[in-house]
Design a protein around this motif. Structure first.
Motif, PDB file in Angstrom:
ATOM      1  N   UNK A  42      -1.415  13.870  -5.526  1.00 35.96           N
ATOM      2  CA  UNK A  42      -1.607  12.642  -4.613  1.00 35.96           C
ATOM      3  C   UNK A  42      -1.701  11.391  -5.602  1.00 35.96           C
ATOM      4  N   UNK A  43      -1.042  10.519  -4.996  1.00 34.63           N
ATOM      5  CA  UNK A  43      -1.121   9.162  -5.709  1.00 34.63           C
ATOM      6  C   UNK A  43      -1.470   7.961  -4.501  1.00 34.63           C
ATOM      7  N   UNK A  44      -2.783   7.499  -4.714  1.00 29.73           N
ATOM      8  CA  UNK A  44      -3.202   6.400  -3.646  1.00 29.73           C
ATOM      9  C   UNK A  44      -4.149   7.266  -2.897  1.00 29.73           C
ATOM     10  N   UNK A  45      -5.089   6.578  -2.145  1.00 29.75           N
ATOM     11  CA  UNK A  45      -6.292   7.080  -1.359  1.00 29.75           C
ATOM     12  C   UNK A  45      -6.413   7.393  -0.171  1.00 29.75           C
ATOM     13  N   UNK A  46      -5.187   7.498   0.644  1.00 28.23           N
ATOM     14  CA  UNK A  46      -5.163   7.887   2.062  1.00 28.23           C
ATOM     15  C   UNK A  46      -4.769   9.197   2.017  1.00 28.23           C
ATOM     16  N   UNK A  47      -4.723   9.675   3.294  1.00 34.30           N
ATOM     17  CA  UNK A  47      -4.138  11.200   3.615  1.00 34.30           C
ATOM     18  C   UNK A  47      -2.990  10.937   4.545  1.00 34.30           C
ATOM     19  N   UNK A  48      -2.247  12.225   4.680  1.00 34.76           N
ATOM     20  CA  UNK A  48      -1.206  12.319   5.465  1.00 34.76           C
ATOM     21  C   UNK A  48      -1.586  12.463   6.982  1.00 34.76           C
ATOM     22  N   UNK A  49      -2.441  13.405   7.204  1.00 31.21           N
ATOM     23  CA  UNK A  49      -2.929  13.703   8.469  1.00 31.21           C
ATOM     24  C   UNK A  49      -4.179  13.123   8.953  1.00 31.21           C
ATOM     25  N   UNK A  50      -4.813  13.128  10.143  1.00 31.62           N
ATOM     26  CA  UNK A  50      -6.084  12.631  10.337  1.00 31.62           C
ATOM     27  C   UNK A  50      -6.259  11.340  10.646  1.00 31.62           C
ATOM     28  N   UNK A  51      -7.620  10.777  10.697  1.00 35.75           N
ATOM     29  CA  UNK A  51      -8.117   9.690  10.882  1.00 35.75           C
ATOM     30  C   UNK A  51      -7.970   8.756   9.541  1.00 35.75           C
ATOM     31  N   UNK A  96       0.890  -1.105  -0.115  1.00 37.06           N
ATOM     32  CA  UNK A  96       0.108  -0.170  -0.041  1.00 37.06           C
ATOM     33  C   UNK A  96       0.819   1.278   0.102  1.00 37.06           C
ATOM     34  N   UNK A  97       0.593   2.181  -0.751  1.00 32.88           N
ATOM     35  CA  UNK A  97       1.438   3.503  -1.067  1.00 32.88           C
ATOM     36  C   UNK A  97       0.607   4.582  -0.870  1.00 32.88           C
ATOM     37  N   UNK A  98       1.159   5.626  -0.102  1.00 32.27           N
ATOM     38  CA  UNK A  98       0.361   7.223  -0.043  1.00 32.27           C
ATOM     39  C   UNK A  98       1.466   7.886  -0.448  1.00 32.27           C
ATOM     40  N   UNK A  99       1.464   8.622  -1.624  1.00 33.73           N
ATOM     41  CA  UNK A  99       2.518   9.632  -2.310  1.00 33.73           C
ATOM     42  C   UNK A  99       1.748  10.814  -2.041  1.00 33.73           C
ATOM     43  N   UNK A 100       2.313  11.786  -1.593  1.00 34.74           N
ATOM     44  CA  UNK A 100       2.103  13.306  -1.469  1.00 34.74           C
ATOM     45  C   UNK A 100       2.837  14.024  -2.164  1.00 34.74           C
ATOM     46  N   UNK A 101       2.397  14.574  -3.329  1.00 29.93           N
ATOM     47  CA  UNK A 101       3.431  15.267  -4.304  1.00 29.93           C
ATOM     48  C   UNK A 101       3.182  16.774  -4.601  1.00 29.93           C
ATOM     49  N   UNK A 102       3.504  17.265  -5.933  1.00 27.31           N
ATOM     50  CA  UNK A 102       3.628  18.867  -5.848  1.00 27.31           C
ATOM     51  C   UNK A 102       2.371  19.384  -6.017  1.00 27.31           C
ATOM     52  N   UNK A 103       2.515  20.702  -6.116  1.00 26.18           N
ATOM     53  CA  UNK A 103       1.324  21.811  -6.121  1.00 26.18           C
ATOM     54  C   UNK A 103       1.715  22.893  -7.031  1.00 26.18           C
ATOM     55  N   UNK A 104       0.798  23.614  -7.408  1.00 30.37           N
ATOM     56  CA  UNK A 104       0.755  24.876  -8.204  1.00 30.37           C
ATOM     57  C   UNK A 104      -0.433  25.440  -7.616  1.00 30.37           C
ATOM     58  N   UNK A 105      -0.439  26.131  -6.456  1.00 36.84           N
ATOM     59  CA  UNK A 105      -1.774  26.717  -5.606  1.00 36.84           C
ATOM     60  C   UNK A 105      -2.013  27.885  -6.120  1.00 36.84           C
ATOM     61  N   UNK A 106      -3.410  28.048  -6.764  1.00 40.07           N
ATOM     62  CA  UNK A 106      -3.915  29.601  -6.975  1.00 40.07           C
ATOM     63  C   UNK A 106      -4.548  30.159  -6.121  1.00 40.07           C
TER      64      UNK A 106
END
Length: 500
Positions: free
Chosen positions: A458-467, A244-254
């Motif tokens: 984000x790749x994968x269905x998990x999250x970094x923080x929280x429940x 199982x992999x949770x990968x949190x990646x780049x952003x270009x935030x508007x």
């Protein structure tokens, strides 16, 4: 000979290595140490430790005994904030004040890990049929591989690992080779907090270590934060090895600013959220989208004035607003992005390319740079620029602002400044980003809410923080049980697919 920053396995610091790479102080440009680079053998040693009898005992320990370690870790992080901030600043280049802010968010993540018993509770249903009770429990996944970026040497690891360890997992961690010392300091805090040896292990290194972790059969899950290109690689290779992999990646935030917004507040928000930490944050505001010509012209003048007042400096300069970027390569990449944007037709409002620190001429500094009339066909718009160069992309309506924001490949964070509730509600409803701010420039949630972007952020269905993070670090077991009365005779045979 330069100091060698090594690994941490089974509660011991290991400095032997066949390969190493330089560690620089970005503020001065000086090499300050060497980082040991592990290999397949090093990863095997770390995984063996993380799978040991100690690790198995930890996974079966009571919630109460595990939480005592988490409580103590929190106390130590608070007590050691000054020392840890110095280590972060020296290797990263961010100011001490910024480093302390990062440590504060790390502590917040550790505090949420104290809720592990609550967020990992199972479910129970009595007598679903024929005196059969059904219940579910969440148990540790096992060995967690953690791969973390340079820009938050302690916050991201603490958020990842405090919850994973609190639940009963063990860790094999590859920090960024650019900022390895904070990792070893964190390991010492875990040990002092009472975490048994073998639960927390560090293998320094590069792609060789990453690949060894992704391929190792005893690592059950991979948690990653970093660039999109590498995150996608980690996700694809990790899942191909049945992890199982949770990968949190780049952003270009508007950041969209409506004509009715408080423009002074919006300008302050853009400058602080855009240039903080030399813009080396995946949640930094990258692009300003003022709606209408009048809004754009007013904001432009406000932002120019406020940005000109920013001061660059060494990490330990208390008067500095932000420091150097992480490396010489990073500086060259940002300069190239600015040059290309100008060549593509953008208007250069503020030029920080030639900035040089008066004392540290070899430091990796770039002054705050602002470009107007950025368009969606420019590389500057398409790519994440990890340095203090921000752009203004003018739009004529809210419809256009939403369309432009949603068309970008990244969907990490999006922000709107407005006084109108209906506009804000529509923005929240229609924007395809994982984290949304309404008059909040950096919509980074507190640790008890889920964190994660959409699309290629984000790749994968998990999250970094929280429940949801707690669920990522556990696997679900469901039990159906029946305790018949002790009577003579047996239940009749039935081949029907039903519960009776």
């Amino acid at each position: 000979m330069a100091q060698l920053i090594g690994h941490y396995i089974s509660g011991k610091h290991i400095v032997e290595t066949q390969r190493s790479g330089p560690i620089f102080n970005p503020s001065t440009g000086e090499e300050i140490a060497q980082c040991a680079y592990g290999d397949v053998i090093t990863v095997n040693q770390a995984v063996q430790a993380a799978s040991s009898l100690n690790a198995q005992k930890w996974s079966k320990a009571s919630h109460a005994s595990r939480l005592q370690v988490i409580y103590k870790l929190r106390e130590l992080m608070i007590a050691k904030t000054e020392e840890l901030a110095e280590i972060i600043g020296r290797e990263h280049g961010k100011t001490i004040a910024d480093a302390k802010g990062e440590i504060g968010r790390a502590i917040e993540g550790i505090e949420f890990a104290c809720n592990a018993p609550q967020v990992t509770k199972g479910e129970y249903a009595r007598n679903v049929a024929g005196d059969i009770d059904v219940f579910s429990v969440r148990v540790p996944v096992g060995v967690i591989g953690c791969i973390t970026p340079f820009n938050f040497p302690i916050m991201i690891p603490a958020v990842m690992m405090a919850m994973a360890v609190s639940i009963g997992n063990s860790i094999v961690w590859k920090p960024s080779e650019k900022v390895p010392s904070a990792a070893l300091f964190f390991a010492n805090l875990w040990k002092e907090a009472g975490l048994p040896d073998d639960i927390f292990n560090i293998v320094q290194g590069d792609k060789v270590v990453v690949d060894a972790m992704l391929e190792h059969p005893e690592i059950s899950a991979i948690s990653f934060v970093g660039s999109t290109q590498i995150g996608e690689y980690v996700y694809q290779k990790g899942t191909s090895h049945n992890k199982r992999v949770a990968a949190f990646t780049g952003g270009k935030n508007h950041m969209v600013v409506m004509p009715d917004a408080d423009l002074e507040a919006a300008a302050n928000a853009f400058v602080s959220a855009g240039f903080g930490s030399a813009s080396q944050r995946c949640m930094a505001v990258s692009l300003l989208l003022p709606v209408g010509v009048e809004t754009a012209e007013k904001l432009r003048e406000l932002i120019i004035t406020k940005t000109k007042a920013l001061k660059m400096g060494a990490y330990n300069d208390e008067s500095a607003d932000f420091g150097a970027v992480i490396s010489s390569q990073s500086k060259q990449s940002v300069l190239k992005a600015i040059d290309q944007c100008i060549e593509d037709g953008a208007e250069l409002l503020l030029d920080g390319r030639s900035y040089q620190h008066p004392e540290y001429k070899n430091g990796y500094y770039i002054g705050p740079t602002l470009l107007d009339h950025v368009t969606t066909d420019m590389d500057f718009y398409k790519q994440e620029v990890f340095g203090p160069a921000r752009g203004i992309l003018r739009v004529n309506s809210l419809d256009e602002a939403i369309a432009v924001t949603n068309s970008h490949e990244f969907g990490n964070g999006s922000v709107i400044f407005t006084r109108d509730g209906k506009t804000a509600h529509r923005f929240f409803t229609e924007i395809e980003s994982g984290m949304i701010g309404i008059n909040v420039p950096v919509p980074l949630p507190v640790s008890y809410f889920n964190f994660g972007g959409l699309r290629r952020s984000k790749f994968g269905e998990s999250h970094l923080y929280g429940p949801d993070a707690a669920r990522f670090y556990t696997k679900l077991k469901t039990m159906s049980q029946k305790w018949p009365e002790q009577i003579e005779g047996h239940q009749e045979i039935s081949l029907a697919f039903k519960i009776t």
